[in-house]
Scaffold this motif. Structure first.
Motif, mmCIF file in Angstrom:
data_model
loop_
_atom_site.group_PDB
_atom_site.id
_atom_site.type_symbol
_atom_site.label_atom_id
_atom_site.label_comp_id
_atom_site.label_asym_id
_atom_site.label_seq_id
_atom_site.Cartn_x
_atom_site.Cartn_y
_atom_site.Cartn_z
ATOM 1 N N THR A 171 0.828 -1.206 0.000
ATOM 2 C CA THR A 171 0.000 0.000 0.000
ATOM 3 C C THR A 171 0.870 1.268 0.000
ATOM 4 O OG1 THR A 171 -0.217 0.234 2.396
ATOM 5 C CG2 THR A 171 -1.792 -1.207 1.284
ATOM 6 N N ARG A 172 2.180 1.079 0.115
ATOM 7 C CA ARG A 172 3.070 2.243 0.087
ATOM 8 C C ARG A 172 3.753 2.381 -1.275
ATOM 9 N NH1 ARG A 172 4.145 3.784 5.445
ATOM 10 N NH2 ARG A 172 5.139 5.596 4.555
ATOM 11 N N LEU A 173 3.122 1.827 -2.279
ATOM 12 C CA LEU A 173 3.692 1.855 -3.629
ATOM 13 C C LEU A 173 3.978 3.282 -4.113
ATOM 14 C CD1 LEU A 173 4.476 0.535 -6.303
ATOM 15 C CD2 LEU A 173 2.054 0.354 -6.877
ATOM 16 N N LEU A 174 3.091 4.212 -3.761
ATOM 17 C CA LEU A 174 3.303 5.591 -4.205
ATOM 18 C C LEU A 174 4.604 6.144 -3.626
ATOM 19 C CD1 LEU A 174 2.363 8.132 -5.676
ATOM 20 C CD2 LEU A 174 0.930 8.687 -3.703
ATOM 21 N N TYR B 99 -9.126 5.715 11.193
ATOM 22 C CA TYR B 99 -8.125 6.681 10.732
ATOM 23 C C TYR B 99 -8.726 8.067 10.599
ATOM 24 C CZ TYR B 99 -4.919 2.890 9.549
ATOM 25 O OH TYR B 99 -4.060 1.825 9.619
ATOM 26 N N ILE B 100 -7.887 9.033 10.912
ATOM 27 C CA ILE B 100 -8.229 10.420 10.603
ATOM 28 C C ILE B 100 -7.222 10.909 9.547
ATOM 29 C CG2 ILE B 100 -7.013 11.057 12.761
ATOM 30 C CD1 ILE B 100 -9.533 13.329 11.010
ATOM 31 N N ILE B 101 -7.767 11.412 8.468
ATOM 32 C CA ILE B 101 -6.901 11.912 7.392
ATOM 33 C C ILE B 101 -7.133 13.401 7.233
ATOM 34 C CG2 ILE B 101 -6.432 11.836 4.908
ATOM 35 C CD1 ILE B 101 -7.303 8.874 5.017
ATOM 36 N N CYS B 102 -6.039 14.132 7.212
ATOM 37 C CA CYS B 102 -6.142 15.558 6.946
ATOM 38 C C CYS B 102 -5.875 15.780 5.461
ATOM 39 C CB CYS B 102 -5.135 16.322 7.794
ATOM 40 S SG CYS B 102 -5.100 18.070 7.393
ATOM 41 N N ASN B 103 -6.864 16.320 4.786
ATOM 42 C CA ASN B 103 -6.747 16.540 3.341
ATOM 43 C C ASN B 103 -6.027 17.857 3.076
ATOM 44 O OD1 ASN B 103 -7.067 17.004 0.628
ATOM 45 N ND2 ASN B 103 -9.241 16.471 0.571
ATOM 46 N N ALA B 104 -4.729 17.744 2.803
ATOM 47 C CA ALA B 104 -3.925 18.925 2.457
ATOM 48 C C ALA B 104 -3.496 18.821 0.996
ATOM 49 C CB ALA B 104 -2.709 19.034 3.380
ATOM 50 N N ASP B 105 -4.397 18.259 0.198
ATOM 51 C CA ASP B 105 -4.143 18.161 -1.238
ATOM 52 C C ASP B 105 -4.838 19.350 -1.904
ATOM 53 O OD1 ASP B 105 -2.959 16.749 -3.406
ATOM 54 O OD2 ASP B 105 -4.953 16.200 -4.076
ATOM 55 N N GLY C 2 1.589 13.401 -1.950
ATOM 56 C CA GLY C 2 0.951 13.057 -3.220
ATOM 57 C C GLY C 2 1.988 13.112 -4.326
ATOM 58 N N ALA C 3 1.497 13.062 -5.569
ATOM 59 C CA ALA C 3 2.443 13.084 -6.690
ATOM 60 C C ALA C 3 1.863 13.833 -7.889
ATOM 61 C CB ALA C 3 2.849 11.664 -7.084
ATOM 62 N N GLY C 4 1.041 14.835 -7.591
ATOM 63 C CA GLY C 4 0.562 15.672 -8.682
ATOM 64 C C GLY C 4 -0.662 15.127 -9.381
ATOM 65 N N ALA C 5 -1.830 15.272 -8.747
ATOM 66 C CA ALA C 5 -3.091 14.855 -9.366
ATOM 67 C C ALA C 5 -4.212 15.583 -8.641
ATOM 68 C CB ALA C 5 -3.295 13.346 -9.263
ATOM 69 N N TYR C 6 -4.895 16.451 -9.375
ATOM 70 C CA TYR C 6 -5.976 17.259 -8.790
ATOM 71 C C TYR C 6 -7.059 16.387 -8.184
ATOM 72 C CZ TYR C 6 -10.305 20.057 -8.967
ATOM 73 O OH TYR C 6 -11.495 20.673 -8.689
ATOM 74 N N GLY D 124 -7.679 15.318 -4.476
ATOM 75 C CA GLY D 124 -8.296 16.130 -3.444
ATOM 76 C C GLY D 124 -9.688 15.625 -3.095
ATOM 77 N N GLU D 125 -10.254 14.816 -3.974
ATOM 78 C CA GLU D 125 -11.544 14.182 -3.709
ATOM 79 C C GLU D 125 -11.286 13.058 -2.722
ATOM 80 O OE1 GLU D 125 -14.960 11.782 -3.825
ATOM 81 O OE2 GLU D 125 -12.996 11.071 -4.397
ATOM 82 N N GLU D 126 -12.080 12.960 -1.654
ATOM 83 C CA GLU D 126 -11.650 12.123 -0.532
ATOM 84 C C GLU D 126 -11.469 10.643 -0.874
ATOM 85 O OE1 GLU D 126 -14.330 12.591 2.719
ATOM 86 O OE2 GLU D 126 -15.979 11.531 1.747
ATOM 87 N N THR D 127 -12.294 10.101 -1.733
ATOM 88 C CA THR D 127 -12.115 8.671 -2.019
ATOM 89 C C THR D 127 -10.920 8.451 -2.955
ATOM 90 O OG1 THR D 127 -13.684 8.722 -3.866
ATOM 91 C CG2 THR D 127 -14.558 8.146 -1.719
ATOM 92 N N ALA D 128 -10.630 9.431 -3.823
ATOM 93 C CA ALA D 128 -9.445 9.334 -4.676
ATOM 94 C C ALA D 128 -8.192 9.475 -3.819
ATOM 95 C CB ALA D 128 -9.474 10.406 -5.757
ATOM 96 N N LEU D 129 -8.292 10.352 -2.837
ATOM 97 C CA LEU D 129 -7.175 10.558 -1.916
ATOM 98 C C LEU D 129 -6.865 9.253 -1.176
ATOM 99 C CD1 LEU D 129 -6.729 13.634 0.312
ATOM 100 C CD2 LEU D 129 -6.802 11.430 1.428
ATOM 101 N N ILE D 130 -7.923 8.563 -0.773
ATOM 102 C CA ILE D 130 -7.722 7.288 -0.075
ATOM 103 C C ILE D 130 -7.095 6.262 -1.024
ATOM 104 C CG2 ILE D 130 -8.956 5.337 0.946
ATOM 105 C CD1 ILE D 130 -10.865 7.465 2.222
ATOM 106 N N SER D 131 -7.581 6.206 -2.261
ATOM 107 C CA SER D 131 -6.963 5.298 -3.239
ATOM 108 C C SER D 131 -5.475 5.579 -3.341
ATOM 109 C CB SER D 131 -7.578 5.487 -4.630
ATOM 110 O OG SER D 131 -8.941 5.166 -4.626
ATOM 111 N N SER D 132 -5.166 6.863 -3.446
ATOM 112 C CA SER D 132 -3.774 7.267 -3.605
ATOM 113 C C SER D 132 -2.927 6.806 -2.414
ATOM 114 C CB SER D 132 -3.723 8.789 -3.751
ATOM 115 O OG SER D 132 -2.402 9.240 -3.812
ATOM 116 N N MET D 133 -3.480 6.932 -1.203
ATOM 117 C CA MET D 133 -2.733 6.525 -0.009
ATOM 118 C C MET D 133 -2.569 5.017 0.081
ATOM 119 S SD MET D 133 -3.711 9.090 3.021
ATOM 120 C CE MET D 133 -4.789 7.861 3.643
ATOM 121 N N GLU D 134 -3.437 4.307 -0.621
ATOM 122 C CA GLU D 134 -3.369 2.847 -0.595
ATOM 123 C C GLU D 134 -2.417 2.299 -1.650
ATOM 124 O OE1 GLU D 134 -7.875 1.974 1.129
ATOM 125 O OE2 GLU D 134 -7.558 2.083 -1.040
#
Lengths: 612, 184
Positions: free
Chosen positions: A21-24, A246-252, A335-339, A342-352
């Motif tokens: 899950t840390r592939l990014l 989990y608590i995630i702070c969205n700073a995207d 992150g790695a540059g993807a607007y 910032g959408e919360e479920t996309a953000l979660i995908s990204s973190m996974e």
């Protein structure tokens, strides 16, 4: 001894304990070291993390800061936002191209410098801006661009391009950035000083349910733009079954024209982390993650130090404030540059460790979020409000704002104003009042809430900044009266077309249709029917896209239609014969004419139809 | 549609496979009923090459792949009161539009020179003045002229065409049951 590719990849994968899950993170590190993630590295990463090669390839192709082909040692990313364009982006780009001798998307022959463009990097109050690797370059001019290239040719170190330091913590030894905060109006809540540690201390004396009750009593709503009640989100997350939360702070912070979270993270990082800690206590999470957009990577060493200090002081870690049951810590995910992230479920995908694709809802993150555990995703500003509510009390917080929009709001103001920057205003303030504050009285229009918000003309300037009227995540881009508004909206449509993840057809295709349609209007090739078509496309996108991007990306064009009906209507003409004015037969047979070596008999032949 | 004169109906197949016209013929004996209420103007069915007077309804099969398609479609637009895109090629370009991502010269090379089943010793690409020039891309009908109605399907079923035509010619609202709306 030279480190081999195998050593590098193995070392990097070991660093994240071979957690797939840390592939990014793995891809980011490899990219940083090699200037790309080559196919050979993808194979190795896939085998170490036990994922498929295509998963790695897919991830690398998704994020704009990752690449399969080698980039220069220094990558110059020009921020290409509407506001950058208003501030002289074209001239700066021309200077970079000329001085480097390469075009956009190219690399100097010696492989030292790449030149590329990227979406808004959160510096609209100091545009045009750019990134040189992680280093932010602001207030660019053609001269500055030439000096930057010469500097890089001489020493190759982006950090040495910082020739002045910004205000406040931008001058901190771990930041050393030329970024300015431009805090123009510090209100009583978010940008006023507080006492470190106080909020967490006060909160831990309450029961988590009482904390949630207080946040609900304060009527705190999400500050990222959607406005969902924060207390309710926490209640759902707390109530959802799950062995971990989990608590995630969205700073995207990616909405073009928004930069207030950057200022909060620079000047009030403790306030953000305290808010996360309080949220963690309230929902029963032991881990918090700050998802920071890659463009703000320059803040990471500083933020890590703030976290380390909080650990030493007992504000993070085990037994916080001596409370035996309270363990909580925070890590930073870049992150790695993807607007769309910032959408919360996309953000979660990204973190996974996945592409930043949005997920279907339900289940909502509160039920099944990060790694399938109940997760609360909150905006930076929302969490700062949490900390302040704990410090100053619900009653004081609710003194400001309106019935449905309690408290204050940070606005990131840029464009044609004399004082661009961050403003803290009470909800309920009118747009006109805000324009007076920032020196934008002469505005012809204002884009409220960024491109996914709405375009407001002068007759709407008395509307109020609230969730119930002009809802905004904070971006306010002001256009002077002589700006070509259609060109501005076209810039936003280009942005959405590029940032759509492509999963939902209405969004993938709709954005392109709208962009091309607008271009036809601007070029005088459109008909009145086209304008109705824009609305129909927008309606379909809103109803059938699964995330906020496609649900709102039609708005620049359609809200422009509403706010400035004559602007578009004046540019469209019906064809008396019912022919499409956008279809150009002469141009369409051009390739075939070249191949056949003869001219079309139809194009331009018939009298009266001027060659259509 | 006043007086004793029957309304005229015109049809054409642009860049299509004539499958939509086959589907039209598939209304079977009802074609006799149709002949009772309409007069066929230009159509591949009767091989008339021009629309003599205006037509009430024009049915368009196929998209625009070459200059002649454009010419014919524009003629239909000029001469027909109501123009209907029939089938997927007219509506979206269909199968012929698959070439839209490939430069035209590459398409021609593949078809006439490099294709695995191609035998063409001269290497010439057919180029008679009689052959209409291809467009850079294949276009759906509504991107060339204004289209009033779209009947989807590949092809639209005969009952769909029949129901739509009857509604159009009688001026009654069209009520197409779900099973008659096909998107493939």
């Amino acid at each position: 001894m030279m480190e081999t590719l195998g050593d590098l990849v193995r070392g990097t994968c070991d660093l994240v304990h071979r957690d797939r899950t840390r592939l990014l993170d793995v891809a980011r590190i490899v990219q940083e070291r090699l200037g790309c993630v080559p196919g050979s590295a993808m194979d190795l990463i896939a085998s170490h993390l036990d994922v498929k090669r295509i998963d790695v390839e897919s991830l690398v192709s998704f994020y704009s800061f990752l690449s399969k082909e080698p980039e220069g040692k220094v990558v110059i990313r020009l921020s290409d936002d509407v506001v950058d364009r208003m501030a002289g982006y074209d001239a700066v780009l021309a200077a970079f191209r000329d001085e480097l001798g390469i075009g956009l998307g190219e690399k100097t022959p010696d492989g030292s410098i790449s030149l590329t463009r990227t979406a808004c990097i959160g510096m609209c109050d100091q545009a045009p801006s750019a990134l040189a690797n992680d280093t932010v370059l602001t207030d660019l001019t053609p001269q500055a661009a030439r000096a930057i290239v010469r500097g890089l040719r001489e020493h190759g170190d982006p950090k040495r391009l910082v020739n002045r330091l910004g205000d406040g913590q931008n001058a901190h030894p771990l930041v050393l950035s030329m970024v300015g905060n431009h805090i123009r109006r510090a209100g009583p809540i978010l940008l006023s000083p507080g006492k470190r540690g106080r909020a967490v201390e006060l909160t831990l004396s309450l029961h988590p349910a009482e904390v949630i009750r207080a946040i609900k009593a304060a009527r705190l709503r999400g500050r990222g733009g959607a406005g969902f009640p924060a207390g309710m989100k926490w209640e759902f997350t707390r109530a959802a079954p799950g062995e971990r939360k989990y608590i995630i702070c969205n700073a995207d912070e990616g909405e073009p024209g928004t930069f207030k979270d950057r200022v909060l993270l620079t000047e009030f990082p403790d306030r953000v982390f305290a808010g996360m800690t309080i949220a963690g206590y309230a929902i029963g999470a032991e881990e918090g993650i700050l998802y920071l957009r890659a463009e703000y990577a320059y803040l990471v060493p500083y933020l890590e130090e703030v976290l380390a200090k909080r650990r030493v002081e007992g504000l993070l870690g085990d037994h916080i404030e001596g409370k035996f049951s309270m363990s909580f810590d925070i890590r930073i995910q870049l992150g790695a540059g993807a607007y769309v992230c910032g959408e919360e479920t996309a953000l979660i995908s990204s973190m996974e460790g996945l592409r930043g694709d949005p997920k279907n809802r339900p289940p909502f993150p509160a039920q099944s979020g990060y790694l399938g555990y109940p997760t609360s995703v909150n905006n930076v500003e929302t969490l700062c409000c949490v900390t302040r509510i704990a410090e100053i009390g619900v009653a004081t917080f609710c003194q400001y704002g309106t019935e449905q929009s309690a408290g204050t709001k940070l606005l990131s103001i840029s464009g044609d104003v004399t004082r661009p920057g961050v403003y803290e205003v009470p909800f309920g303030v009118t747009l006109r009042e805000v324009l007076v504050m920032c020196g934008g009285e002469e505005a012809g229009a204002a884009q409220v809430g960024g491109p996914s918000g709405q375009l407001v003309g002068p007759e709407g300037f008395d509307r109020a900044i609230t969730y119930e009227d002009l809802s905004t995540g904070g971006a306010l881009v002001v256009f002077g009266r002589d700006r070509d508004l259609l060109a501005m909206m076209y810039g936003y449509m280009e942005f959405f077309e590029e940032e759509s993840c492509g999963y939902c057809t209405p969004c993938r295709v709709g954005n392109e249709l709208l962009k091309n349609g607008l271009l036809r209007v601007m070029e005088g090739r459109a008909e009145p029917d086209d304008l109705e078509q824009f609305r129909a496309i927008g309606k379909t996108m809103k109803a059938t896209s699964r995330c906020g991007l496609g649900q709102t990306s039609w708005r620049p064009l359609v809200t422009a239609l509403d706010a400035f009906p004559d602007l578009l209507a004046g540019k469209v003409v019906s064809d008396p014969d019912g022919f499409c004015r956008s279809f150009d037969l002469k141009a369409e047979v051009s390739q075939a004419e070249g191949i056949a070596g003869r001219k079309s008999e139809h194009a331009g032949r018939k009298g009266g139809d001027d060659g259509r | 549609m006043s007086g004793n004169e029957k309304p005229k109906i015109a049809t054409t197949s642009l860049c299509g496979c004539f499958g939509c016209h086959m589907s039209l013929l598939d209304i079977d004996l009802r074609i006799l009923d149709l002949a009772e209420i309409v007069e066929f103007s230009r159509s591949p069915i009767n091989d008339l090459k021009t629309i003599e007077d205006r037509a009430a309804v024009g049915l368009i099969e196929g998209g625009c792949a070459n200059e002649e398609n454009v010419e014919v479609l524009r003629e239909f637009r000029r001469q027909c009161d109501v123009l209907v895109s029939v089938g997927d090629c007219a509506i979206s370009g269909g199968i012929p539009a698959l070439r839209n991502t490939i430069p035209l010269s590459e398409c021609l090379d593949e078809a006439y020179r490099n294709g695995p089943s191609t035998v063409n010793e001269s290497g010439d690409i057919p180029n008679d003045p009689e052959i209409p020039l291809l467009l850079n891309k294949v276009y759906p009908a509504h991107e060339v002229v204004k289209i009033d109605y779209h009947l989807p399907g590949c092809p639209p079923p005969a009952d769909t065409l029949w129901t739509a035509l009857v509604a159009l010619l009688s001026g009654k609202p069209l009520d197409l049951p779900y099973k008659l709306l096909k998107y493939d």
